[in-house]
Design a protein around this motif. Structure first.
Motif, PDB file in Angstrom:
ATOM      1  N   TYR A   1     -25.323  80.177  75.234  1.00  0.00           N
ATOM      2  CA  TYR A   1     -24.952  80.598  73.888  1.00  0.00           C
ATOM      3  C   TYR A   1     -24.219  79.473  73.153  1.00  0.00           C
ATOM      4  O   TYR A   1     -23.531  78.657  73.758  1.00  0.00           O
ATOM      5  CB  TYR A   1     -24.060  81.841  73.938  1.00  0.00           C
TER       6      TYR A   1
ATOM      7  N   LYS B   1     -21.264  78.400  71.067  1.00  0.00           N
ATOM      8  CA  LYS B   1     -19.900  78.890  70.902  1.00  0.00           C
ATOM      9  C   LYS B   1     -19.530  79.090  69.433  1.00  0.00           C
ATOM     10  O   LYS B   1     -18.694  79.935  69.105  1.00  0.00           O
ATOM     11  CB  LYS B   1     -18.922  77.926  71.566  1.00  0.00           C
ATOM     12  N   ARG B   2     -20.162  78.326  68.579  1.00  0.00           N
ATOM     13  CA  ARG B   2     -19.864  78.429  67.143  1.00  0.00           C
ATOM     14  C   ARG B   2     -20.290  79.780  66.580  1.00  0.00           C
ATOM     15  O   ARG B   2     -19.660  80.306  65.662  1.00  0.00           O
ATOM     16  CB  ARG B   2     -20.589  77.298  66.408  1.00  0.00           C
TER      17      ARG B   2
ATOM     18  N   PHE C   1     -21.451  82.607  68.742  1.00  0.00           N
ATOM     19  CA  PHE C   1     -21.365  83.753  69.640  1.00  0.00           C
ATOM     20  C   PHE C   1     -20.048  83.730  70.409  1.00  0.00           C
ATOM     21  O   PHE C   1     -19.716  82.745  71.083  1.00  0.00           O
ATOM     22  CB  PHE C   1     -22.539  83.743  70.620  1.00  0.00           C
ATOM     23  N   ASN C   2     -19.329  84.829  70.317  1.00  0.00           N
ATOM     24  CA  ASN C   2     -18.049  84.983  71.001  1.00  0.00           C
ATOM     25  C   ASN C   2     -18.202  86.004  72.120  1.00  0.00           C
ATOM     26  O   ASN C   2     -18.489  87.181  71.861  1.00  0.00           O
ATOM     27  CB  ASN C   2     -16.969  85.446  70.010  1.00  0.00           C
TER      28      ASN C   2
ATOM     29  N   LEU D   1     -17.181  88.665  74.724  1.00  0.00           N
ATOM     30  CA  LEU D   1     -16.101  89.617  74.908  1.00  0.00           C
ATOM     31  C   LEU D   1     -16.053  90.157  76.339  1.00  0.00           C
ATOM     32  O   LEU D   1     -14.984  90.438  76.870  1.00  0.00           O
ATOM     33  CB  LEU D   1     -16.254  90.794  73.930  1.00  0.00           C
TER      34      LEU D   1
ATOM     35  N   GLY E   1     -20.787  90.750  73.137  1.00  0.00           N
ATOM     36  CA  GLY E   1     -20.189  89.685  72.355  1.00  0.00           C
ATOM     37  C   GLY E   1     -20.365  89.884  70.872  1.00  0.00           C
ATOM     38  O   GLY E   1     -20.944  90.881  70.421  1.00  0.00           O
ATOM     39  N   GLU E   2     -19.885  88.920  70.120  1.00  0.00           N
ATOM     40  CA  GLU E   2     -19.998  88.961  68.665  1.00  0.00           C
ATOM     41  C   GLU E   2     -20.883  87.805  68.200  1.00  0.00           C
ATOM     42  O   GLU E   2     -20.556  86.639  68.432  1.00  0.00           O
ATOM     43  CB  GLU E   2     -18.619  88.842  68.016  1.00  0.00           C
TER      44      GLU E   2
ATOM     45  N   ASN F   1     -21.900  85.996  65.061  1.00  0.00           N
ATOM     46  CA  ASN F   1     -21.401  85.901  63.687  1.00  0.00           C
ATOM     47  C   ASN F   1     -20.535  87.112  63.337  1.00  0.00           C
ATOM     48  O   ASN F   1     -20.658  87.705  62.262  1.00  0.00           O
ATOM     49  CB  ASN F   1     -22.565  85.768  62.705  1.00  0.00           C
ATOM     50  N   LYS F   2     -19.686  87.492  64.297  1.00  0.00           N
ATOM     51  CA  LYS F   2     -18.709  88.576  64.163  1.00  0.00           C
ATOM     52  C   LYS F   2     -19.318  89.976  64.168  1.00  0.00           C
ATOM     53  O   LYS F   2     -18.599  90.977  64.035  1.00  0.00           O
ATOM     54  CB  LYS F   2     -17.850  88.383  62.906  1.00  0.00           C
TER      55      LYS F   2
END
Length: 325
Positions: free
Chosen positions: A122, A124-125, A127-128, A130, A157-158, A160-161
């Motif tokens: 992924y 990192k910019r 996709f976050n 969780l 995960g997120e 783009n939030k």
């Protein structure tokens, strides 16, 4: 082949979600806990550091270019299958142009006797992560003994939030016959449905992305069970033409084992959400056999123990998403 799902054109940012079976990405080191002896310098395949690095280079170049015809930037998410361990994925992300991109990865060792697992790469910019965990796939053979098959990788995960749930799969093979082993892949489908049901207890309309090498075609019982049981949309259904189009070939027929399925929540244009835009097989000419009876099929690393020097015995697939800002 590119299949559009919406006529509406958008100038908004696109994001590629891809999947690629890497065809036995082993390092050359012997691991006594798994069956990797063939993939060592003295093994049947004479797997050397040089050959390993050559394969890494080919795969890295391919991964960053998946979907290039629709979107010029590297994929935001890439599910992979047949990766031996953390080491090979770390080496892959530090090879060629991949090392210049903000990629991270998630991988868990599975009970597979050959030691080949799934993973999620992924950016990192965008996709976050969780939460992540392996979902054990408990299937028995006809003798009632548990098959040591691959886990299903689940990542929350997120993107783009926006909250998304990703499942990366490599379902039990057809080695003992497609009909004889069908029940194993149906069990895998039901395992994912159970997990999605638990997610739906907390989220009304969750965003689901399920990708992988399912060892079944879109029309197969297992995929239909998954699609109907989890209320999913499968953009890969229209891409499969057994006589001429798919992601891998067996017995002269094309299979569409590699697929990306999504929840219906992606079939919208709501603000601050992602919409499914298109789906395709990434069958770039560099990934194909150039001549002979197998011309146009995936350019493999090995055929049995014979080194071909290619990429993989599968073509990658991808789905293109648009973010509605």
């Amino acid at each position: 082949m590119r299949i559009p799902f919406f006529k509406k054109k958008s100038k908004k940012q696109k994001y590629t979600v891809a999947f690629y079976n890497l065809e036995n990405l082993f390092d050359p080191e012997r691991n006594s806990k798994i069956l990797d002896k063939d993939y060592t310098p003295n093994g049947a395949k004479k797997w050397t550091v040089e050959k390993y690095r050559r394969k890494l280079s080919k795969l890295a170049k391919t991964l960053v270019n998946i979907g290039e015809a629709d979107h010029p930037y590297p994929p935001a998410l890439i599910g992979v299958a047949e990766a031996e361990n953390n080491s090979v994925l770390d080496a892959l992300l530090n090879t060629g142009s991949m090392k210049d991109i903000d990629y991270g990865f998630i991988h868990f060792d599975s009970p597979d006797e050959r030691g080949i697992d799934t993973g999620l790469i992924y950016r990192k910019r965008f996709f976050n992560v969780l939460h992540s965990e392996p979902l054990a796939l408990l299937v028995n053979n006809e003798a009632g003994i548990r098959d040591t098959t691959r886990d299903i990788l689940y990542v929350k995960g997120e993107l783009n939030k926006e909250l998304v749930h990703v499942f990366v799969n490599h379902w039990p093979s057809r080695r003992d016959g497609d009909v004889q082993t069908e029940y194993k892949r149906v069990i895998a489908a039901k395992e994912i449905i159970l997990k999605i049901d638990t997610i739906k207890l907390e989220e009304l309309d969750p965003n689901i992305i399920i990708m992988g090498d399912f060892n079944d075609d879109p029309s197969s019982k297992s995929i239909q069970t998954l699609k109907e049981g989890a209320n999913l949309f499968n953009p890969m259904e229209t891409l499969h033409i057994p006589e001429s189009k798919g992601t891998s070939v067996y017995g002269g027929k094309w299979n569409m084992f590699d697929q990306v399925l999504v929840s219906n929540s992606f079939l919208n244009y709501e603000k601050n959400t992602h919409s499914l835009d298109s789906a395709a097989i990434y069958d770039h000419k560099s990934l194909m056999e150039k001549k002979g009876k197998y011309k146009g099929t995936p350019y493999r690393t090995f055929v049995s123990d014979r080194y071909m020097g290619g990429y993989s015995d599968h073509f990658p697939v991808y789905a293109m998403f648009t973010f509605n800002s």
